[in-house]
Design an enzyme around this catalytic site. Structure first.
Site, PDB file in Angstrom:
ATOM      1  N   ASP A 103      -0.850   2.956  14.628  1.00 35.69           N
ATOM      2  CA  ASP A 103      -0.362   2.427  15.906  1.00 35.69           C
ATOM      3  C   ASP A 103      -0.318   3.455  17.043  1.00 35.69           C
ATOM      4  O   ASP A 103      -0.057   3.101  18.199  1.00 35.69           O
ATOM      5  CB  ASP A 103       1.023   1.780  15.731  1.00 35.69           C
ATOM      6  CG  ASP A 103       2.054   2.731  15.126  1.00 35.69           C
ATOM      7  OD1 ASP A 103       1.938   3.960  15.324  1.00 35.69           O
ATOM      8  OD2 ASP A 103       2.981   2.242  14.451  1.00 35.69           O
ATOM      9  N   HIS A 118      -5.063   7.038   8.101  1.00 36.79           N
ATOM     10  CA  HIS A 118      -5.676   5.697   8.043  1.00 36.79           C
ATOM     11  C   HIS A 118      -6.370   5.287   9.342  1.00 36.79           C
ATOM     12  O   HIS A 118      -6.714   4.125   9.505  1.00 36.79           O
ATOM     13  CB  HIS A 118      -4.619   4.657   7.633  1.00 36.79           C
ATOM     14  CG  HIS A 118      -4.162   4.831   6.217  1.00 36.79           C
ATOM     15  ND1 HIS A 118      -3.075   4.172   5.678  1.00 36.79           N
ATOM     16  CD2 HIS A 118      -4.657   5.588   5.208  1.00 36.79           C
ATOM     17  CE1 HIS A 118      -2.922   4.535   4.412  1.00 36.79           C
ATOM     18  NE2 HIS A 118      -3.856   5.395   4.109  1.00 36.79           N
ATOM     19  N   CYS A 145     -22.328  -3.184  20.208  1.00 35.10           N
ATOM     20  CA  CYS A 145     -22.689  -1.894  20.807  1.00 35.10           C
ATOM     21  C   CYS A 145     -23.904  -2.080  21.715  1.00 35.10           C
ATOM     22  O   CYS A 145     -24.642  -3.060  21.582  1.00 35.10           O
ATOM     23  CB  CYS A 145     -23.030  -0.935  19.682  1.00 35.10           C
ATOM     24  SG  CYS A 145     -23.495   0.712  20.200  1.00 35.10           S
ATOM     25  N   SER A 186       6.566   3.060   1.677  1.00 35.04           N
ATOM     26  CA  SER A 186       6.878   2.524   0.344  1.00 35.04           C
ATOM     27  C   SER A 186       6.238   3.387  -0.736  1.00 35.04           C
ATOM     28  O   SER A 186       6.515   3.212  -1.916  1.00 35.04           O
ATOM     29  CB  SER A 186       6.381   1.083   0.228  1.00 35.04           C
ATOM     30  OG  SER A 186       4.987   1.044   0.467  1.00 35.04           O
ATOM     31  N   PRO A 211      15.566   2.972   4.166  1.00 38.87           N
ATOM     32  CA  PRO A 211      16.722   2.117   3.869  1.00 38.87           C
ATOM     33  C   PRO A 211      16.708   1.583   2.433  1.00 38.87           C
ATOM     34  O   PRO A 211      17.729   1.140   1.929  1.00 38.87           O
ATOM     35  CB  PRO A 211      16.594   0.952   4.869  1.00 38.87           C
ATOM     36  CG  PRO A 211      15.415   1.223   5.711  1.00 38.87           C
ATOM     37  CD  PRO A 211      14.668   2.392   5.177  1.00 38.87           C
TER      38      PRO A 211
HETATM   39  P1  OAD Z   1       5.021  -0.425   3.739  1.00 35.47           P
HETATM   40  O1  OAD Z   1       5.171  -1.695   4.493  1.00 35.47           O
HETATM   41  O2  OAD Z   1       4.421  -0.499   2.375  1.00 35.47           O
HETATM   42  O3  OAD Z   1       6.430   0.288   3.579  1.00 35.47           O
HETATM   43  C1  OAD Z   1       7.315   0.417   4.658  1.00 35.47           C
HETATM   44  C2  OAD Z   1       8.517   1.182   4.174  1.00 35.47           C
HETATM   45  O4  OAD Z   1       9.345   1.413   5.289  1.00 35.47           O
HETATM   46  C3  OAD Z   1       9.364   0.440   3.130  1.00 35.47           C
HETATM   47  O5  OAD Z   1       9.648   1.322   2.058  1.00 35.47           O
HETATM   48  C4  OAD Z   1      10.636   0.071   3.905  1.00 35.47           C
HETATM   49  O6  OAD Z   1      11.801   0.090   3.071  1.00 35.47           O
HETATM   50  C5  OAD Z   1      10.688   1.186   4.906  1.00 35.47           C
HETATM   51  N1  OAD Z   1      11.414   0.892   6.156  1.00 35.47           N
HETATM   52  C6  OAD Z   1      11.641  -0.303   6.762  1.00 35.47           C
HETATM   53  N2  OAD Z   1      12.321  -0.132   7.896  1.00 35.47           N
HETATM   54  C7  OAD Z   1      12.538   1.195   8.029  1.00 35.47           C
HETATM   55  C8  OAD Z   1      13.207   2.018   9.002  1.00 35.47           C
HETATM   56  N3  OAD Z   1      13.771   1.504  10.091  1.00 35.47           N
HETATM   57  N4  OAD Z   1      13.232   3.356   8.797  1.00 35.47           N
HETATM   58  C9  OAD Z   1      12.660   3.913   7.705  1.00 35.47           C
HETATM   59  N5  OAD Z   1      12.038   3.187   6.765  1.00 35.47           N
HETATM   60  C10 OAD Z   1      11.969   1.850   6.916  1.00 35.47           C
HETATM   61  O7  OAD Z   1       4.198   0.575   4.677  1.00 35.47           O
HETATM   62  P2  OAD Z   1       3.417   1.912   4.290  1.00 35.47           P
HETATM   63  O8  OAD Z   1       4.136   2.673   3.246  1.00 35.47           O
HETATM   64  O9  OAD Z   1       3.092   2.579   5.563  1.00 35.47           O
HETATM   65  O10 OAD Z   1      -2.774   0.882   4.731  1.00 35.47           O
HETATM   66  O11 OAD Z   1       2.085   1.313   3.682  1.00 35.47           O
HETATM   67  C11 OAD Z   1       1.050   2.180   3.359  1.00 35.47           C
HETATM   68  C12 OAD Z   1      -0.279   1.573   3.694  1.00 35.47           C
HETATM   69  O12 OAD Z   1      -0.388   0.266   3.117  1.00 35.47           O
HETATM   70  C13 OAD Z   1      -0.489   1.298   5.169  1.00 35.47           C
HETATM   71  O13 OAD Z   1      -0.917   2.434   5.880  1.00 35.47           O
HETATM   72  C14 OAD Z   1      -1.563   0.257   5.142  1.00 35.47           C
HETATM   73  C15 OAD Z   1      -0.994  -0.642   4.064  1.00 35.47           C
HETATM   74  O14 OAD Z   1      -1.871  -1.430   3.399  1.00 35.47           O
HETATM   75  C16 OAD Z   1      -3.940   0.549   5.281  1.00 35.47           C
HETATM   76  O15 OAD Z   1      -4.032  -0.318   6.137  1.00 35.47           O
HETATM   77  C17 OAD Z   1      -5.090   1.326   4.763  1.00 35.47           C
END
Ligand code: OAD
Length: 242
Positions: A103, A118, A145, A186, A211
């Site tokens: 983002d 990513h 393109c 996560s 959280p």
């Molecule tokens: P996830 O959606 O899997 O995990 C988000 C995490 O953020 C969870 O563990 C939530 O508990 C936590 N969370 C929610 N609100 C929060 C807050 N206010 N402060 C801190 N933590 C909070 O997202 P990612 O781990 O980023 O990949 O997922 C990894 C990848 O999976 C992404 O980059 C994407 C997705 O498929 C691609 O698109 C290649």
């Protein structure tokens, strides 16, 4: 907010610090996360949208989804969590922010030492000639393109390799880190999810800020239960205090 003496001591002594972030750091800006009850993957199937095969089969649909997300992401602002991480960048001799987010909010918050594993949702490139576009020219639902090739978003899809230079730098930083913070992820998508484990094995003090607990929580030195936009500014404030 109270932080452990171990964490504060480790950060005050540290020369090399790495922060890994995921969708959770942007949640407080209004960007939906991927997993969890309101996560994007509850509404859409990853394999229907975020793979090369699905793009080749239904490029209009995939572009529609990306344009929707681009629109959403361009209408949000960095939150205090992004800002605090930007402030941390200059507090250590060596600092790397490894993010799985596409983002651009860390960069908009002013972070410079970013490894965006990513990709970046606001960039796209031609699949034929490789030319980059910030604003790809759409015609009949698809961006083309000047060479006639199909333009795709500059993001990493499931099954695709990460940029080897970025991932090498990220693993190198994780191995050398003295403190490693895993914030708002996560920690299930590889290879990013293995970075905290590599850091821990290499002797870093590894802390998760989220959280909710994750599969990694028990393997690390500390789990801090809380939101990135609340915990990270408090942590920076604590570090600045004498
Ligand atoms: P996830 O959606 O899997 O995990 C988000 C995490 O953020 C969870 O563990 C939530 O508990 C936590 N969370 C929610 N609100 C929060 C807050 N206010 N402060 C801190 N933590 C909070 O997202 P990612 O781990 O980023 O990949 O997922 C990894 C990848 O999976 C992404 O980059 C994407 C997705 O498929 C691609 O698109 C290649």
């Amino acid at each position: 907010m109270e932080f452990s003496d171990d964490l504060i001591e480790a950060l005050k002594m540290a020369k090399r610090v790495v922060v890994l972030t995921g969708a959770g750091v942007s949640a407080e800006s209004g960007v939906p996360t991927f997993r969890g009850p309101d996560g994007i993957w509850k509404k859409f199937k990853a394999e229907d949208l975020a793979t090369l095969d699905s793009f080749m089969a239904r490029p209009e649909l995939v572009w529609e989804w990306y344009n929707w997300r681009r629109d959403l992401m361009s209408n949000v602002k960095p939150n205090p969590g992004h800002m605090a991480i930007t402030e941390m960048e200059v507090m250590f001799l060596s600092f790397w922010l490894v993010t799985q987010n596409v983002d651009g909010l860390h960069q908009r918050a002013g972070s410079k030492k970013v490894l965006p594993l990513h990709g970046n949702i606001f960039d796209s490139y031609c699949m034929e000639c490789g030319k980059y576009y910030a604003d790809p020219p759409f015609k009949d639902g698809l961006p083309r393109c000047s060479c006639g090739g199909l333009i795709r978003p500059d993001v990493v899809w499931f099954g695709e390799q990460l940029d080897p230079e970025l991932i090498t730098k990220a693993f190198d930083a994780a191995e050398k880190a003295q403190v490693f913070l895993s914030v708002g992820t996560s920690a299930v998508v590889m290879p990013a999810a293995s970075l905290p484990v590599v850091a821990k094995r290499s002797g870093a003090y590894v802390v998760e800020i989220n959280p909710e607990r994750t599969e990694l929580s028990d393997m690390l030195d500390e789990f801090i239960e809380g939101k990135s936009g609340e915990v990270m500014p408090e942590l920076v404030k604590r570090l600045k205090a004498k």
